[in-house]
Design a protein around this motif. Structure first.
Motif, short mmCIF file in Angstrom:
data_model
loop_
_atom_site.label_atom_id
_atom_site.label_comp_id
_atom_site.label_asym_id
_atom_site.label_seq_id
_atom_site.Cartn_x
_atom_site.Cartn_y
_atom_site.Cartn_z
N THR A 1 42.73 39.04 45.94
CA THR A 1 43.96 39.21 44.85
C THR A 1 43.68 40.58 44.26
OG1 THR A 1 45.17 38.34 43.13
CG2 THR A 1 42.72 38.10 43.01
N ALA A 2 44.75 41.09 43.43
CA ALA A 2 44.41 42.26 42.72
C ALA A 2 44.40 41.95 41.27
CB ALA A 2 45.91 43.26 43.08
N SER A 3 43.68 42.84 40.45
CA SER A 3 43.22 42.69 39.04
C SER A 3 44.55 42.66 38.29
CB SER A 3 42.37 44.00 38.46
OG SER A 3 41.18 43.80 39.20
N VAL A 4 45.74 43.24 38.83
CA VAL A 4 47.12 43.17 37.94
C VAL A 4 47.83 41.80 38.11
CG1 VAL A 4 47.52 45.62 38.18
CG2 VAL A 4 48.37 43.96 39.98
N LEU A 5 47.31 40.83 39.00
CA LEU A 5 47.85 39.88 38.97
C LEU A 5 47.00 38.69 38.05
CD1 LEU A 5 48.43 39.66 42.74
CD2 LEU A 5 50.17 39.81 41.02
N VAL A 6 47.07 39.21 36.64
CA VAL A 6 46.21 38.41 35.58
C VAL A 6 46.36 36.95 35.42
CG1 VAL A 6 45.73 38.39 33.04
CG2 VAL A 6 46.53 40.53 34.27
N GLU A 7 47.71 36.34 35.81
CA GLU A 7 47.91 34.88 35.73
C GLU A 7 47.38 34.30 36.81
OE1 GLU A 7 51.83 37.09 34.14
OE2 GLU A 7 50.33 37.43 35.79
N ALA A 8 47.34 34.95 38.16
CA ALA A 8 46.76 34.33 39.24
C ALA A 8 45.11 34.09 39.10
CB ALA A 8 47.09 35.11 40.39
N ILE A 9 44.61 35.33 38.65
CA ILE A 9 43.26 35.26 38.36
C ILE A 9 42.91 34.24 37.40
CG2 ILE A 9 41.31 36.58 37.30
CD1 ILE A 9 42.76 39.09 38.50
N LYS A 10 43.48 33.83 36.50
CA LYS A 10 43.31 32.92 35.53
C LYS A 10 43.37 31.58 36.16
CE LYS A 10 44.58 35.19 31.23
NZ LYS A 10 45.87 35.32 30.00
N LEU A 11 44.27 31.48 36.85
CA LEU A 11 44.67 30.05 37.54
C LEU A 11 43.23 29.86 38.62
CD1 LEU A 11 46.25 27.68 38.46
CD2 LEU A 11 47.42 29.08 40.26
N TYR A 12 43.04 30.74 39.46
CA TYR A 12 41.77 30.80 40.23
C TYR A 12 40.69 30.47 39.50
CZ TYR A 12 45.22 32.94 43.42
OH TYR A 12 46.32 33.29 44.10
N GLU A 13 40.50 31.15 38.56
CA GLU A 13 39.16 31.07 37.89
C GLU A 13 38.90 29.76 36.94
OE1 GLU A 13 38.51 34.43 35.47
OE2 GLU A 13 37.53 35.68 37.27
N SER A 14 40.06 29.16 36.53
CA SER A 14 39.96 27.96 35.92
C SER A 14 40.19 26.69 37.07
CB SER A 14 41.22 27.64 35.13
OG SER A 14 42.36 27.71 35.72
N SER A 15 40.40 27.02 38.14
CA SER A 15 40.40 25.96 39.33
C SER A 15 39.09 26.09 39.99
CB SER A 15 41.50 26.23 40.12
OG SER A 15 42.61 26.32 39.41
N GLY A 16 37.96 26.75 39.67
CA GLY A 16 36.69 26.60 40.08
C GLY A 16 36.26 27.73 41.22
N TYR A 17 37.19 28.60 41.54
CA TYR A 17 36.96 29.76 42.23
C TYR A 17 35.81 30.63 41.74
CZ TYR A 17 40.64 27.82 45.35
OH TYR A 17 41.20 27.14 46.25
N GLN A 18 35.10 31.20 42.68
CA GLN A 18 34.05 32.06 42.17
C GLN A 18 34.16 33.43 42.67
OE1 GLN A 18 31.57 30.97 40.04
NE2 GLN A 18 32.89 29.10 39.94
N PRO A 19 33.70 34.43 41.77
CA PRO A 19 33.88 35.77 42.57
C PRO A 19 32.74 36.01 43.56
CG PRO A 19 33.81 35.80 40.05
CD PRO A 19 33.51 34.38 40.50
N GLU A 20 33.40 36.90 44.51
CA GLU A 20 32.59 37.09 45.56
C GLU A 20 32.73 38.73 46.16
OE1 GLU A 20 30.00 36.90 47.78
OE2 GLU A 20 30.39 34.76 47.62
N THR A 21 32.24 39.05 46.82
CA THR A 21 32.34 40.48 47.44
C THR A 21 32.83 40.43 48.66
OG1 THR A 21 30.01 40.39 48.30
CG2 THR A 21 30.54 41.33 46.04
N GLY A 22 33.39 41.50 49.41
CA GLY A 22 33.80 41.83 50.58
C GLY A 22 35.31 41.68 50.87
N VAL A 23 36.06 42.54 49.68
CA VAL A 23 37.57 42.54 49.99
C VAL A 23 38.01 43.16 51.09
CG1 VAL A 23 39.63 43.38 48.84
CG2 VAL A 23 37.83 42.24 47.45
N GLU A 24 38.93 42.57 52.00
CA GLU A 24 39.40 43.20 53.17
C GLU A 24 40.81 43.82 53.29
OE1 GLU A 24 38.94 40.01 55.86
OE2 GLU A 24 36.89 40.06 56.03
N THR A 25 41.73 43.55 52.12
CA THR A 25 42.97 43.94 51.95
C THR A 25 43.04 45.11 50.98
OG1 THR A 25 43.57 41.87 52.11
CG2 THR A 25 45.04 43.30 51.50
N ALA A 26 43.40 46.06 51.56
CA ALA A 26 43.30 47.44 50.71
C ALA A 26 44.02 47.42 49.19
CB ALA A 26 44.34 48.62 51.35
N ARG A 27 44.95 46.62 49.04
CA ARG A 27 45.78 46.62 47.90
C ARG A 27 45.15 45.49 46.79
NH1 ARG A 27 50.82 43.94 49.95
NH2 ARG A 27 50.29 41.96 50.32
#
Length: 159
Positions: A124-150
């Motif tokens: 995802t992208a940092s500008v998608l703030v609502e999505a990030i909140k959803l993923y983090e509150s649903s147990g998703y952990q930050p990782e490395t290795g982004v493959e999509t340019a945007r």
């Protein structure tokens, strides 16, 4: 797939949904200042059969009063043990703020688990703030290795 949430219907994508699904995704990307890339990162929504259905994934659309208002899907990726990536989880503004995104994410996770996948990745992208909140509150952990340019964030969850 067929599920209802309030006045929304989540169902399997059909060929006749191709243009409307692309329009939903491109309009949300533009809303957040991200580019629509039909020959790149967004090719998968124009080639659902190839990218999702024939690879063991699924692609769903969300309808409200006969209009497409959202999308979401996943397909297997070579990025871990029995891994999939959730992709194209987008809702138009009128469909947000009602718990639909969380419901959609839970339904995707249930489908993924039923198919015995073990890891779920999301870029995802940092500008998608609502999505990030959803993923983090649903147990998703930050990782490395982004493959999509945007995208500048990647998350993983073991199920």
């Amino acid at each position: 797939m067929k599920a209802e949430y309030r006045n929304f219907l989540i169902r399997d994508w059909e060929k006749s949904d191709r243009a409307a699904a692309a329009e939903v995704i491109s309009s949300v990307l533009v809303e957040y200042g991200l580019g629509w890339e039909p020959a790149g990162a967004d090719r998968d929504v124009l080639e659902v059969e190839e990218c999702y259905l024939s690879t063991g994934g699924e692609f769903w659309v969300i309808e409200h009063q006969g209009q497409l208002v959202g999308t979401g899907g996943y397909y297997p990726v070579v990025r871990g043990e029995k891994a999939v990536e959730i992709r194209k989880m987008y809702l138009l503004p009128a469909a947000r703020g009602q718990g639909l995104g969380k419901f959609l994410l839970q339904k995707l996770e249930q489908a993924i688990t039923a198919r015995r996948f073990q890891q779920i990745w999301i870029e995802t992208a940092s500008v998608l703030v609502e999505a990030i909140k959803l993923y983090e509150s649903s147990g998703y952990q930050p990782e490395t290795g982004v493959e999509t340019a945007r995208c500048d964030r990647i998350y993983v969850k073991t199920v």
